[in-house]
Design a protein around this motif. Sequence first.
Motif, PDB file in Angstrom:
ATOM      1  N   GLN A  49      27.580  33.203  36.720  1.00  0.00           N
ATOM      2  CA  GLN A  49      27.258  34.078  35.599  1.00  0.00           C
ATOM      3  C   GLN A  49      28.123  35.347  35.592  1.00  0.00           C
ATOM      4  OE1 GLN A  49      23.106  35.367  35.434  1.00  0.00           O
ATOM      5  NE2 GLN A  49      23.083  34.667  33.310  1.00  0.00           N
ATOM      6  N   HIS A  50      28.486  35.809  36.769  1.00  0.00           N
ATOM      7  CA  HIS A  50      29.250  37.056  36.875  1.00  0.00           C
ATOM      8  C   HIS A  50      29.958  37.093  38.226  1.00  0.00           C
ATOM      9  CE1 HIS A  50      30.261  41.315  36.711  1.00  0.00           C
ATOM     10  NE2 HIS A  50      29.740  41.428  37.911  1.00  0.00           N
ATOM     11  N   VAL A  51      31.176  37.604  38.233  1.00  0.00           N
ATOM     12  CA  VAL A  51      31.915  37.812  39.481  1.00  0.00           C
ATOM     13  C   VAL A  51      32.296  39.279  39.549  1.00  0.00           C
ATOM     14  CG1 VAL A  51      33.930  37.187  40.870  1.00  0.00           C
ATOM     15  CG2 VAL A  51      32.858  35.463  39.398  1.00  0.00           C
ATOM     16  N   GLY A  52      31.854  39.941  40.612  1.00  0.00           N
ATOM     17  CA  GLY A  52      32.189  41.343  40.833  1.00  0.00           C
ATOM     18  C   GLY A  52      33.189  41.490  41.963  1.00  0.00           C
ATOM     19  N   ASN A  53      33.254  42.683  42.527  1.00  0.00           N
ATOM     20  CA  ASN A  53      34.183  42.967  43.620  1.00  0.00           C
ATOM     21  C   ASN A  53      33.756  42.294  44.923  1.00  0.00           C
ATOM     22  OD1 ASN A  53      36.469  44.302  44.785  1.00  0.00           O
ATOM     23  ND2 ASN A  53      35.037  45.707  45.758  1.00  0.00           N
ATOM     24  N   SER A  54      32.477  42.440  45.267  1.00  0.00           N
ATOM     25  CA  SER A  54      31.991  41.853  46.520  1.00  0.00           C
ATOM     26  C   SER A  54      30.767  40.959  46.309  1.00  0.00           C
ATOM     27  CB  SER A  54      31.647  42.960  47.526  1.00  0.00           C
ATOM     28  OG  SER A  54      30.630  43.787  47.010  1.00  0.00           O
ATOM     29  N   SER A  55      30.323  40.829  45.084  1.00  0.00           N
ATOM     30  CA  SER A  55      29.151  39.990  44.815  1.00  0.00           C
ATOM     31  C   SER A  55      29.392  39.129  43.580  1.00  0.00           C
ATOM     32  CB  SER A  55      27.901  40.855  44.615  1.00  0.00           C
ATOM     33  OG  SER A  55      28.013  41.624  43.437  1.00  0.00           O
ATOM     34  N   PHE A  56      28.546  38.141  43.438  1.00  0.00           N
ATOM     35  CA  PHE A  56      28.617  37.274  42.262  1.00  0.00           C
ATOM     36  C   PHE A  56      27.212  36.755  41.979  1.00  0.00           C
ATOM     37  CE2 PHE A  56      29.407  34.757  45.995  1.00  0.00           C
ATOM     38  CZ  PHE A  56      28.767  33.550  45.787  1.00  0.00           C
ATOM     39  N   LYS A  57      27.003  36.359  40.736  1.00  0.00           N
ATOM     40  CA  LYS A  57      25.688  35.880  40.320  1.00  0.00           C
ATOM     41  C   LYS A  57      25.809  34.418  39.912  1.00  0.00           C
ATOM     42  CE  LYS A  57      21.687  37.556  37.829  1.00  0.00           C
ATOM     43  NZ  LYS A  57      21.180  38.648  36.991  1.00  0.00           N
ATOM     44  N   VAL A  58      24.938  33.605  40.486  1.00  0.00           N
ATOM     45  CA  VAL A  58      24.895  32.174  40.206  1.00  0.00           C
ATOM     46  C   VAL A  58      23.734  31.919  39.251  1.00  0.00           C
ATOM     47  CG1 VAL A  58      24.635  29.878  41.219  1.00  0.00           C
ATOM     48  CG2 VAL A  58      25.731  31.709  42.539  1.00  0.00           C
ATOM     49  N   TYR A  59      24.002  31.195  38.176  1.00  0.00           N
ATOM     50  CA  TYR A  59      22.951  30.810  37.224  1.00  0.00           C
ATOM     51  C   TYR A  59      22.720  29.311  37.371  1.00  0.00           C
ATOM     52  CZ  TYR A  59      20.513  29.715  32.920  1.00  0.00           C
ATOM     53  OH  TYR A  59      19.599  29.258  32.010  1.00  0.00           O
ATOM     54  N   GLN A  60      21.441  28.910  37.431  1.00  0.00           N
ATOM     55  CA  GLN A  60      21.110  27.501  37.615  1.00  0.00           C
ATOM     56  C   GLN A  60      19.989  27.072  36.685  1.00  0.00           C
ATOM     57  OE1 GLN A  60      20.830  28.176  42.057  1.00  0.00           O
ATOM     58  NE2 GLN A  60      21.900  26.206  42.044  1.00  0.00           N
TER      59      GLN A  60
ATOM     60  N   SER B 193      29.148  44.786  52.872  1.00  0.00           N
ATOM     61  CA  SER B 193      29.778  43.869  51.921  1.00  0.00           C
ATOM     62  C   SER B 193      31.288  43.909  52.077  1.00  0.00           C
ATOM     63  CB  SER B 193      29.369  44.223  50.493  1.00  0.00           C
ATOM     64  OG  SER B 193      29.815  45.516  50.163  1.00  0.00           O
ATOM     65  N   ALA B 194      31.918  42.810  51.665  1.00  0.00           N
ATOM     66  CA  ALA B 194      33.379  42.697  51.750  1.00  0.00           C
ATOM     67  C   ALA B 194      33.912  42.219  50.410  1.00  0.00           C
ATOM     68  CB  ALA B 194      33.759  41.714  52.854  1.00  0.00           C
ATOM     69  N   THR B 195      35.110  42.630  50.081  1.00  0.00           N
ATOM     70  CA  THR B 195      35.747  42.207  48.836  1.00  0.00           C
ATOM     71  C   THR B 195      35.938  40.689  48.838  1.00  0.00           C
ATOM     72  OG1 THR B 195      36.888  44.322  48.664  1.00  0.00           O
ATOM     73  CG2 THR B 195      37.798  42.499  47.392  1.00  0.00           C
ATOM     74  N   ILE B 196      35.617  40.071  47.714  1.00  0.00           N
ATOM     75  CA  ILE B 196      35.843  38.631  47.570  1.00  0.00           C
ATOM     76  C   ILE B 196      37.342  38.419  47.393  1.00  0.00           C
ATOM     77  CG2 ILE B 196      35.403  36.590  46.153  1.00  0.00           C
ATOM     78  CD1 ILE B 196      32.764  37.964  45.243  1.00  0.00           C
ATOM     79  N   PRO B 197      37.958  37.564  48.213  1.00  0.00           N
ATOM     80  CA  PRO B 197      39.395  37.310  48.064  1.00  0.00           C
ATOM     81  C   PRO B 197      39.728  36.772  46.667  1.00  0.00           C
ATOM     82  CG  PRO B 197      38.585  36.427  50.140  1.00  0.00           C
ATOM     83  CD  PRO B 197      37.377  36.837  49.340  1.00  0.00           C
ATOM     84  N   GLN B 198      40.888  37.161  46.137  1.00  0.00           N
ATOM     85  CA  GLN B 198      41.278  36.788  44.784  1.00  0.00           C
ATOM     86  C   GLN B 198      41.256  35.277  44.536  1.00  0.00           C
ATOM     87  OE1 GLN B 198      41.502  39.012  42.369  1.00  0.00           O
ATOM     88  NE2 GLN B 198      41.819  37.371  40.883  1.00  0.00           N
ATOM     89  N   PRO B 199      41.751  34.431  45.455  1.00  0.00           N
ATOM     90  CA  PRO B 199      41.693  32.984  45.195  1.00  0.00           C
ATOM     91  C   PRO B 199      40.252  32.470  45.028  1.00  0.00           C
ATOM     92  CG  PRO B 199      43.225  33.439  46.984  1.00  0.00           C
ATOM     93  CD  PRO B 199      42.505  34.728  46.682  1.00  0.00           C
ATOM     94  N   ILE B 200      39.315  33.058  45.759  1.00  0.00           N
ATOM     95  CA  ILE B 200      37.913  32.644  45.624  1.00  0.00           C
ATOM     96  C   ILE B 200      37.352  33.163  44.310  1.00  0.00           C
ATOM     97  CG2 ILE B 200      35.587  32.813  46.596  1.00  0.00           C
ATOM     98  CD1 ILE B 200      36.865  32.831  49.384  1.00  0.00           C
ATOM     99  N   LYS B 201      37.716  34.395  43.921  1.00  0.00           N
ATOM    100  CA  LYS B 201      37.286  34.917  42.619  1.00  0.00           C
ATOM    101  C   LYS B 201      37.747  33.992  41.494  1.00  0.00           C
ATOM    102  CE  LYS B 201      36.978  39.909  43.283  1.00  0.00           C
ATOM    103  NZ  LYS B 201      37.457  41.215  42.809  1.00  0.00           N
TER     104      LYS B 201
END
Length: 133
Positions: free
Chosen positions: A76-87, A113-121
Motif C-alpha cells: 500500500q505504501h513504501v517509505g524510507n524505513s517502513s512499508f504498509k502491506v494491504y491484504q 529502524s534502517a533505510t530500505i535498500p533501493q532495490p528492495i523499494k
Amino acid sequence: MFKESFSPRFSDTDALGHINNTLVPIWFEAARKPIFELFIPDLDPKKWNLILANIDVSFKAQMYFGHEMEVRTCIQHVGNSSFKVYQELWQQNQCCASGAATMVHYDYSQQKSATIPQPIKEALSAHLYVENN
C-alpha cells in the motif's frame, strides 16, 4: 499482487461453524512470505531484519469450512524505513476480510529502524495496491 490459495481445516471453525476470526491475522502473516523473501531470501531467522509495527483486520463476511480461500497481498505504501502491506481474504468470490500491516526494516544490532535498500523499494513498488484488483 501476490496470491495464495488454500483450504481451511475443519479445526479452523468455531462453535458457530464459521472460520474462527483469530486465524485471519495468522493467514495474512503466512501470505507475507514473498515479501519477507525480498528482505531475507533464505528466510534465515538469524538474518531477520523486519519487525511488525502495526496490524489491523476488518471482517466483512462470514467464512466457512469446505470452500477454498485466497489471500491477496499488495503493497500500500513504501517509505524510507517502513512499508504498509494491504491484504484481502476471499472466499466464494467475496472479500471476507481485509487488513493492513506496517512493517519496519530494522537493524537489531543498533535497535533502530534502517533505510530500505533501493532495490528492495523497487521490488516492493512493483506490487503497489491498485483499487479493484
